[in-house]
Design a protein around this motif. Structure first.
Motif, PDB file in Angstrom:
ATOM      1  N   LEU A   1     -41.398 -26.847  18.187  1.00 28.74           N
ATOM      2  CA  LEU A   1     -42.022 -26.678  19.498  1.00 28.74           C
ATOM      3  C   LEU A   1     -41.539 -27.744  20.477  1.00 28.74           C
TER       4      LEU A   1
ATOM      5  N   ASN B   1     -49.251 -24.965  18.496  1.00 29.02           N
ATOM      6  CA  ASN B   1     -49.049 -24.915  19.938  1.00 29.02           C
ATOM      7  C   ASN B   1     -48.575 -26.272  20.448  1.00 29.02           C
TER       8      ASN B   1
ATOM      9  N   ASP C   1     -55.741 -23.177  16.725  1.00 29.15           N
ATOM     10  CA  ASP C   1     -55.590 -21.726  16.589  1.00 29.15           C
ATOM     11  C   ASP C   1     -55.932 -21.381  15.147  1.00 29.15           C
TER      12      ASP C   1
ATOM     13  N   THR D   1     -53.153 -18.523  23.035  1.00 26.72           N
ATOM     14  CA  THR D   1     -52.252 -17.921  24.013  1.00 26.72           C
ATOM     15  C   THR D   1     -52.893 -16.742  24.726  1.00 26.72           C
TER      16      THR D   1
ATOM     17  N   LYS E   1     -44.857 -17.205  18.202  1.00 31.69           N
ATOM     18  CA  LYS E   1     -45.670 -18.237  17.585  1.00 31.69           C
ATOM     19  C   LYS E   1     -45.233 -18.551  16.164  1.00 31.69           C
TER      20      LYS E   1
ATOM     21  N   THR F   1     -55.265 -18.224  27.317  1.00 33.65           N
ATOM     22  CA  THR F   1     -54.499 -18.810  28.415  1.00 33.65           C
ATOM     23  C   THR F   1     -53.928 -17.733  29.329  1.00 33.65           C
TER      24      THR F   1
ATOM     25  N   GLY G   1     -45.137 -18.633  23.313  1.00 31.54           N
ATOM     26  CA  GLY G   1     -46.391 -18.064  22.838  1.00 31.54           C
ATOM     27  C   GLY G   1     -47.214 -17.434  23.937  1.00 31.54           C
TER      28      GLY G   1
ATOM     29  N   SER H   1     -52.013 -21.273  13.755  1.00 35.31           N
ATOM     30  CA  SER H   1     -50.717 -21.299  14.423  1.00 35.31           C
ATOM     31  C   SER H   1     -50.612 -22.592  15.201  1.00 35.31           C
TER      32      SER H   1
END
Length: 330
Positions: A316, A36, A58, A120, A324, A123, A153, A34
């Motif tokens: 993004l 980010n 990811d 995510t 996501k 985080t 995300g 994915s």
């Protein structure tokens, strides 16, 4: 192996050697990824570097080789993880990663849905439970948290953790109808607009102040509103670096704690507690498989190739994504 590398700021197909595992490394066959914000930020950082650079943090895939000191996984294990920003990224068929920051893939999820979770989840988990000190067992039930940027995300998993594990009163922010509906579906008790007067909107909900604030986008733009909304002795956590000095005098009288969360800290500095991310990802996998947490895929971007990755980076950068973006297969 096939890889998608940054060369002079653009994404290109390249052929690179398959990495060899060292120490506690695993080599993982990458099946899904994915995207980010760190991906496009790192791509821009390499804009004038003619050497191929791999980004992407990811992954969901299968262990294909293990290093001589690896003990947590074996060849054939299904895993998911976010990797380390100080090592090559994972936009490649095979990827080397320290096993201490790798978790077992949720058995109930496809590789695409699993790949949406690692960065995510780490985080949001670290921000809520380690930086803000919220109890993940519900001891802070009834306290309030404002999550600024709830439909992104990190927000998508933070809403779930704050509501389902911590049992907080969750106020998320969203600026569009679709993102508001997304936040509510994930468990937000209230949704307000971060483009408007947030303290006034909170007051309209009967909330003169909130106990915690998790800021997932521009801290500079929101700091004054956060200072007004946070309760005395409350805590604010931000995951985006501020671009100018923050007016900390706004929160001085309230004795507010202001902290930052950078999920790569443990892997960047090789901290003694790196393995906590392995444990964290395994716990998230167990919660997903138990039906407590849900995946946060907003869009399937197709195969892993330069064109699809470029589109994902652009989406993004525009700041309008919900959940996501995932890609799979080479």
């Amino acid at each position: 192996m096939k890889a998608i590398a940054v060369i002079n700021g653009n994404l290109h197909d390249v052929e690179l050697p398959v990495p060899q595992p060292q120490g506690r490394d695993l080599v993982v066959k990458v099946e899904a990824i994915s995207v980010n914000p760190v991906d496009f930020k790192q791509r821009k950082a390499a804009a004038h570097d003619g050497e191929p650079r791999l980004v992407g943090w990811d992954v969901a895939g299968t262990v294909s080789a293990v290093g001589p000191q690896a003990t947590l996984f074996k060849v054939g294990d299904a895993v998911y993880y976010a990797g380390s920003v100080v090592r090559p990224g994972a936009n490649s068929e095979f990827h080397a990663v320290d096993e201490r920051i790798v978790g077992r893939k949720p058995a109930s999820l496809s590789v695409e849905h699993a790949a949406a979770l690692p960065l995510t989840s780490i985080t949001a988990w670290e921000a809520l439970f380690e930086r803000l000190g919220v109890s993940r067992s519900g001891a802070d039930e009834g306290k309030s948290v404002l999550i600024i940027g709830g439909a992104g995300g990190v927000g998508s998993i933070a809403i779930q953790l704050a509501k389902k594990l911590a049992k907080l009163n969750v106020i998320a922010t969203a600026s569009r109808r679709a993102s508001e509906q997304w936040c509510r579906a994930l468990g937000a008790d209230h949704v307000i607009d971060h483009l408007g007067d947030m303290p006034a909107q909170l007051a309209a909900l009967g909330l003169a102040e909130v106990d915690y604030i998790l800021c997932l986008n521009d801290i500079d733009a929101h700091f004054a509103a956060m200072a007004a909304a946070i309760a005395p002795q409350g805590k604010i956590c931000a995951i985006v670096r501020n671009e100018r000095p923050l007016p900390m005098d706004l929160v001085f009288a309230k004795s507010v704690t202001v902290v930052f969360e950078m999920m790569f800290t443990r892997s960047m500095f090789g901290t003694a507690d790196m393995i906590e991310q392995h444990k964290l990802l395994n716990e998230v996998a167990a919660l997903v498989d138990a039906g407590v947490l849900t995946t946060t895929v907003g869009e399937n971007g197709g195969r892993i190739d330069p064109a699809n990755l470029t589109r994902a980076h652009a989406a993004l950068e525009a700041g309008r994504t919900i959940g996501k973006i995932v890609l799979s297969g080479f």
